[in-house]
Write an enzyme that holds these catalytic residues in place. Structure first.
Site, PDB file in Angstrom:
ATOM      1  N   LYS B 238      35.886  41.132  23.915  1.00  0.00           N
ATOM      2  CA  LYS B 238      37.330  41.138  24.116  1.00  0.00           C
ATOM      3  C   LYS B 238      37.774  42.591  24.163  1.00  0.00           C
ATOM      4  O   LYS B 238      37.833  43.274  23.154  1.00  0.00           O
ATOM      5  CB  LYS B 238      38.050  40.403  22.985  1.00  0.00           C
ATOM      6  CG  LYS B 238      39.552  40.438  23.199  1.00  0.00           C
ATOM      7  CD  LYS B 238      40.318  39.604  22.249  1.00  0.00           C
ATOM      8  CE  LYS B 238      41.818  39.695  22.522  1.00  0.00           C
ATOM      9  NZ  LYS B 238      42.270  40.770  23.405  1.00  0.00           N
ATOM     10  N   ARG B 243      45.482  43.775  30.552  1.00  0.00           N
ATOM     11  CA  ARG B 243      45.137  42.684  31.466  1.00  0.00           C
ATOM     12  C   ARG B 243      45.737  42.965  32.845  1.00  0.00           C
ATOM     13  O   ARG B 243      46.887  43.402  32.938  1.00  0.00           O
ATOM     14  CB  ARG B 243      45.713  41.395  30.889  1.00  0.00           C
ATOM     15  CG  ARG B 243      45.392  40.146  31.651  1.00  0.00           C
ATOM     16  CD  ARG B 243      43.978  39.680  31.335  1.00  0.00           C
ATOM     17  NE  ARG B 243      43.659  38.481  32.083  1.00  0.00           N
ATOM     18  CZ  ARG B 243      43.896  37.244  31.659  1.00  0.00           C
ATOM     19  NH1 ARG B 243      44.458  37.052  30.481  1.00  0.00           N
ATOM     20  NH2 ARG B 243      43.548  36.204  32.396  1.00  0.00           N
ATOM     21  N   ARG B 258      50.017  42.051  33.492  1.00  0.00           N
ATOM     22  CA  ARG B 258      50.298  40.713  33.013  1.00  0.00           C
ATOM     23  C   ARG B 258      51.787  40.436  32.993  1.00  0.00           C
ATOM     24  O   ARG B 258      52.231  39.307  33.084  1.00  0.00           O
ATOM     25  CB  ARG B 258      49.716  40.538  31.609  1.00  0.00           C
ATOM     26  CG  ARG B 258      49.319  39.143  31.329  1.00  0.00           C
ATOM     27  CD  ARG B 258      48.963  38.993  29.890  1.00  0.00           C
ATOM     28  NE  ARG B 258      50.116  38.547  29.144  1.00  0.00           N
ATOM     29  CZ  ARG B 258      50.137  38.432  27.836  1.00  0.00           C
ATOM     30  NH1 ARG B 258      49.093  38.791  27.132  1.00  0.00           N
ATOM     31  NH2 ARG B 258      51.216  37.996  27.226  1.00  0.00           N
ATOM     32  N   GLU B 286      40.397  43.583  33.262  1.00  0.00           N
ATOM     33  CA  GLU B 286      41.017  44.438  32.258  1.00  0.00           C
ATOM     34  C   GLU B 286      40.981  45.885  32.726  1.00  0.00           C
ATOM     35  O   GLU B 286      39.967  46.364  33.216  1.00  0.00           O
ATOM     36  CB  GLU B 286      40.197  44.306  30.967  1.00  0.00           C
ATOM     37  CG  GLU B 286      40.891  44.795  29.742  1.00  0.00           C
ATOM     38  CD  GLU B 286      41.513  43.656  28.938  1.00  0.00           C
ATOM     39  OE1 GLU B 286      41.526  42.506  29.413  1.00  0.00           O
ATOM     40  OE2 GLU B 286      42.005  43.944  27.836  1.00  0.00           O
ATOM     41  N   LYS B 418      40.132  33.394  21.945  1.00  0.00           N
ATOM     42  CA  LYS B 418      39.854  34.733  21.419  1.00  0.00           C
ATOM     43  C   LYS B 418      39.214  34.530  20.052  1.00  0.00           C
ATOM     44  O   LYS B 418      39.782  33.835  19.213  1.00  0.00           O
ATOM     45  CB  LYS B 418      41.162  35.514  21.202  1.00  0.00           C
ATOM     46  CG  LYS B 418      41.942  35.803  22.441  1.00  0.00           C
ATOM     47  CD  LYS B 418      43.129  36.675  22.103  1.00  0.00           C
ATOM     48  CE  LYS B 418      44.364  35.832  21.861  1.00  0.00           C
ATOM     49  NZ  LYS B 418      45.622  36.575  21.961  1.00  0.00           N
TER      50      LYS B 418
END
Ligand SMILES: [Zn+2]
Ligand SMILES: [Zn+2]
Lengths: 365, 548
Positions: B238, B243, B258, B286, B418
């Site tokens: 992660k 994003r 995002r 990302e 997540k």
């Protein structure tokens, strides 16, 4: 602040008149208590002898129980307590609520207790009493608090009730059991549907009726009932029923809170009520100023709410000798806690619904 | 203005998503296109320009009410929301001004907000005073929020899309896609949004982002129990980045954040790299800032993202890469319904070079497009062990994605999780409190916490959230009861309350008096069982600094 030379001063047990040897709204047991009104933060059981207004006697008796004698005065009637002249004057807060006027040696004090200037069909209207020193409450002592007219509020409540009735939902209106609940019952339009009330409210409805106050027909919720009403009723109950199974008796319902704190959107939202009606038995900010101005007092002692703020404003805007009277309830009420009890009377109790916030957590003095 | 005000209060009055959608649908079905476009911009949280400062408003309100400034501040501290405070303080609207003077939202915003930007302060004051005379308090609150650029309404993009989909009679997912980017700048654009003609701008739109939810239970046993066979899941690091979608359609590539903002200007090298992809390609991934050997902290990336124009120096100082983890469109075909495993297979063919946190092993040539590598773990226990290393690697934990899942819309739970590294924790003492905003307006819910340094308490973090509403109300009462000093809305409290503070990391900082800064501090628990004397020390916190 008060000093030893003052007619009234703050002691361990409360506001004390040494010369007359009596207390006003003491928070401990004392030999003689003069009571402004029967809310729990003003009227405590256990004193030897009480003095209150004739109109408020039955309600006070309901709250403090049997035993100690209660002497009464008619509005404006005066009595001498050890040479100090004491009279009681309507405060407009609830049935029998009084301001206490105390005179000795040409100096006149008035202790307001809790008061409002708005009309209330269940009690006498606030009377302006001239004095030298005015002890005023300040529960809603910020200028953001300005009430709408009672007619307007009544219309809002009626509209809400009517819309719920038409949708087959009960209308649960949460309000403090003494004063607010009876006032609301007298304000609403009883032709919309039946009115029912929680036992804690009913007990005081009966005391009001016995005192000669006219209220519409109100049904008690029968003990042991499993289902009440058919979605048409207005249900008046103390806020302590929130989250209890008692509310389930009414099936689908809309829950509204009637309290001055409902003025604030944050308070309304956090408490998760479907509606909030900003109706209070305390004076709003313009009301406080009007009462203070009309008293003609040069010296003002502020208690019970936004004391610091109001005192400063009175000094700056009017040049009055204004200061905070440090009583147990000087502490600013937290709107959330207070909304659960009475307006600004966070420890108000006496209904036996033991979930009231603890008063000591709120005192800052 | 009345129609929008009604919408605002209807949304405010309910927590039910169905009621919110109904309120939005009723609004959009009735509003003229210009107003609807305006409302849509406000609801989507588009950046609002502020034409009047809050201090100007306070001054003018002081004039209009005759109240001293300090009293207005006291009210603000009590109410917790300036728009509401002023709305309540101002004199009632003139009764004769009300009928027939209601302007639509678009006209109201143009005349009383946007037009003010180019005028003198005196003229601004006149306009504001005039609006105050015309609006009822409930309208004033909304207008104040628009005026000061802080009108946020608690509705998600997804709900707006659902409501508009109902009005337009199209599928909600289709509407969500049409809403991406600056979809309806004005009335005509709004009309096109509801009709289904596609436009030039449409061809650049990204897809609605699929968002991962945090796992409810994070121990390895619970994860195994809740998620089932480890083989059903794809795991990746992660990343602690931004994003983004990289859209290559038509002539050029576009980079979308995002927040659905076009960020080509902030990341020109990424947009350029995207140009090398075959037309009709959309990557989800990302943005990360990197140096020669390490991942740069998130703060550096934010610096890049906030630039409208990026200088060569910034480009050189904060180089960025795009790490792709999903392929949403290939050859102009929407792949979102395909299983993740298949999308991943195609993605690996398209973007073959994996990004690693060992940056020295990356290609020497400056490259900007990488593949997010899989984290191999044959069992939940192995993955748990890798997750435990996350903080040292500069990542936030693991992402777990169901191999058979399609690419969803919004925060749909079940397929993307997540599995963040456990936060660091310390018990700290409540020192200052400040009234919160929004739902917590008027309640002291923002706390400043301290730790022991010898016999002194030093502040280490400002934090809010994490406590239940009832606890916040209770703490508010304690704050009021233990206030030692008031400084405007801030109260200094006698130390009596211990709160457990969680955070993602600790680093040295010269900006903080304590010499350390914690990342993402939040309050997780009220330690009623602890006295302030039992709270943690600054030395404890320093020991948590991970050497990198
Ligand atoms: Zn009272
Ligand atoms: Zn009281």
């Amino acid at each position: 602040m008060t000093t030893v030379n003052d007619l009234l001063r703050v002691t361990e047990s409360g506001l004390y008149c040494e010369r007359g040897d009596f207390y006003v709204d003491p928070w401990r047991r004392v030999p003689r208590a003069v009571i402004t009104h029967a809310h729990a933060d003003h009227a405590r059981a256990g004193s030897d002898r009480y003095l209150c207004s004739a109109a408020g006697k039955l309600v006070l008796r309901t709250r403090i129980g049997g035993g100690s004698p209660i002497d009464t005065l008619r509005p404006g009637e005066s009595v001498s307590l050890n040479g100090v002249q004491v009279s009681l004057h309507p405060a407009g807060h609830l049935l029998g609520s009084s301001q206490v006027r105390i005179e000795h040696g040409g100096v006149r004090w008035v202790v307001s207790g809790d008061y409002k200037l708005q009309d209330d069909p269940t009690c006498d209207r606030f009377e302006h009493v001239a004095c030298d020193v005015f002890v005023t409450e300040s529960t809603f002592g910020l200028p953001v608090y300005r009430w709408q007219s009672p007619e307007r509020i009544a219309a809002e409540i009626n509209d809400w009730w009517r819309a719920n009735r038409d949708a087959g939902r009960a209308s649960v209106l949460l309000a403090y059991a003494l004063g607010k609940a009876q006032r609301l019952a007298a304000m609403v339009d009883p032709t919309i549907g039946p009115i029912v009330a929680h036992g804690a409210v009913m007990k005081l409805v009966e005391a009001y009726r016995a005192s000669g106050v006219r209220l519409p027909s109100i049904d008690r919720v029968p003990a042991g009932a499993r289902r009440v009403g058919d979605g048409r009723a207005l249900v008046i109950a103390p806020p302590s029923v929130l989250g209890s199974s008692w509310l389930k008796l009414f099936g689908e319902s809309s829950v509204a809170m009637a309290s001055g704190w409902m003025m604030l959107r944050g308070v309304r939202r956090r408490r998760g009520f479907d509606r909030g009606f900003s109706v209070s038995d305390h004076a709003d900010f313009p009301g406080l100023l009007a009462a203070i101005d009309a008293s003609g007092a040069r010296r003002v002692l502020v208690t019970h709410g936004f004391s610091d703020t109001l005192a400063r404003h009175l000094r700056e805007s009017r040049g009055l000798e204004a200061s905070v009277l440090p009583t147990r309830f000087t502490g600013e009420a937290s709107p959330d806690a207070a909304a659960a009890a009475d307006d600004g009377e966070p420890d108000a109790n006496g209904d036996g619904d033991g979930d009231r916030p603890d008063a000591d957590a709120l005192t800052t003095s | 203005m009345k129609r929008f005000t009604d919408l605002y209060w209807r949304l405010d009055a309910t927590t039910s998503t169905n009621d919110k959608v109904a309120a939005l649908r009723d609004y959009f079905a009735a509003a003229p296109p210009d107003d609807a476009a305006c409302a849509l911009a406000v609801l989507s949280g588009a950046r609002q320009l502020r034409s009047v400062s809050t201090s100007q408003l306070r001054n003018w309100a002081a004039e209009a009410t005759g109240l001293p400034a300090w009293l207005i501040e006291e009210c603000y501290a009590h109410v917790g929301d300036l728009a509401e405070t002023l709305a309540l303080l101002l004199p009632d609207a003139a009764p004769d001004a009300a009928p027939g003077t209601d302007l639509g939202l678009a006209e109201m915003m143009q005349r009383t907000i946007h037009d003010l930007r180019a005028t003198t302060d005196d003229h601004k004051r006149e306009v504001v005073a005039d609006v105050w005379r015309r609006l009822a308090p409930r309208e004033r609150i909304v207008w104040h929020k628009l005026l000061t650029g802080g009108c946020r309404v608690g509705v998600s993009r997804t709900l707006v899309a659902r409501a508009l989909a109902e009005v337009a009679g199209v599928d909600p997912a289709e509407m969500a896609h049409r809403l991406m980017g600056a979809a309806a700048a004005d009335g005509p654009a709004y009309v096109r949004l509801l009709a289904s003609e596609s436009t030039e701008a449409d061809s650049r739109r990204p897809y609605p982002f699929f968002l991962a939810a945090a796992l409810d239970r994070t121990t390895v046993e619970h994860v195994a129990e809740d998620l089932g066979a480890v083989g059903d899941w794809q795991s990746e690091w992660k990343w602690d980045g931004m994003r983004a979608q990289l859209v290559r359609r038509g002539e050029a590539a576009t980079v979308w954040s995002r927040g659905e903002e076009l960020v080509n200007e902030a990341f020109p090298e990424i947009a350029e790299a995207g140009g090398s992809l075959p037309p009709g390609t959309v990557l989800d991934g990302e943005l990360l800032a990197v140096s020669d050997t390490t991942l740069l902290p998130f703060a550096m990336l934010s610096k890049r993202a906030s630039r409208k124009r990026v200088t060569n120096k910034v480009l050189a100082d904060i180089p960025c890469v795009f790490v792709a983890y999903d392929l949403l469109e290939e050859g102009g075909v929407d792949l979102r319904e395909l299983p993740l495993a298949e999308r991943r297979r195609r993605l690996e063919a398209l973007v073959p070079v994996p990004f690693t946190d060992r940056l020295a092993s990356l290609p020497v040539q400056p490259a900007h497009l990488f593949l997010s590598p899989l984290v191999a773990g044959g069992s939940w226990a192995e993955l748990a062990a890798l997750r435990a290393e996350a903080r040292g690697r500069g990542v936030e934990g693991l992402m777990l994605k169901r191999r058979s899942s399609p690419y969803g819309v919004g925060r749909t739970r079940g397929d993307w999780w997540k599995w963040k590294v456990e936060p660091l924790e310390i018990d700290a003492v409540l020192l200052y409190a400040q009234a919160g905003h929004g739902r917590r307006a008027g309640l002291h819910s923002d706390y400043t916490l301290g730790l022991w340094d010898g016999d002194q308490l030093v502040t280490v973090a400002k934090a809010y959230s994490g406590l239940a509403d009832a606890e916040i109300v209770e703490l508010d009462r304690i704050v009021r009861a233990t206030t030692l000093e008031k400084h405007g809305p801030v109260r200094i409290c006698r130390p009596t309350v211990v709160l457990q503070l969680a955070f993602e990391g600790v680093s040295l900082s010269t900006r903080h008096k304590s010499g350390v800064a914690v990342r993402f501090p939040r309050i997780v628990r009220w330690r009623r069982d602890k006295e302030p004397a039992e709270a943690g020390t600054l030395a404890d916190l320093r020991r948590m600094i991970v050497a990198t």
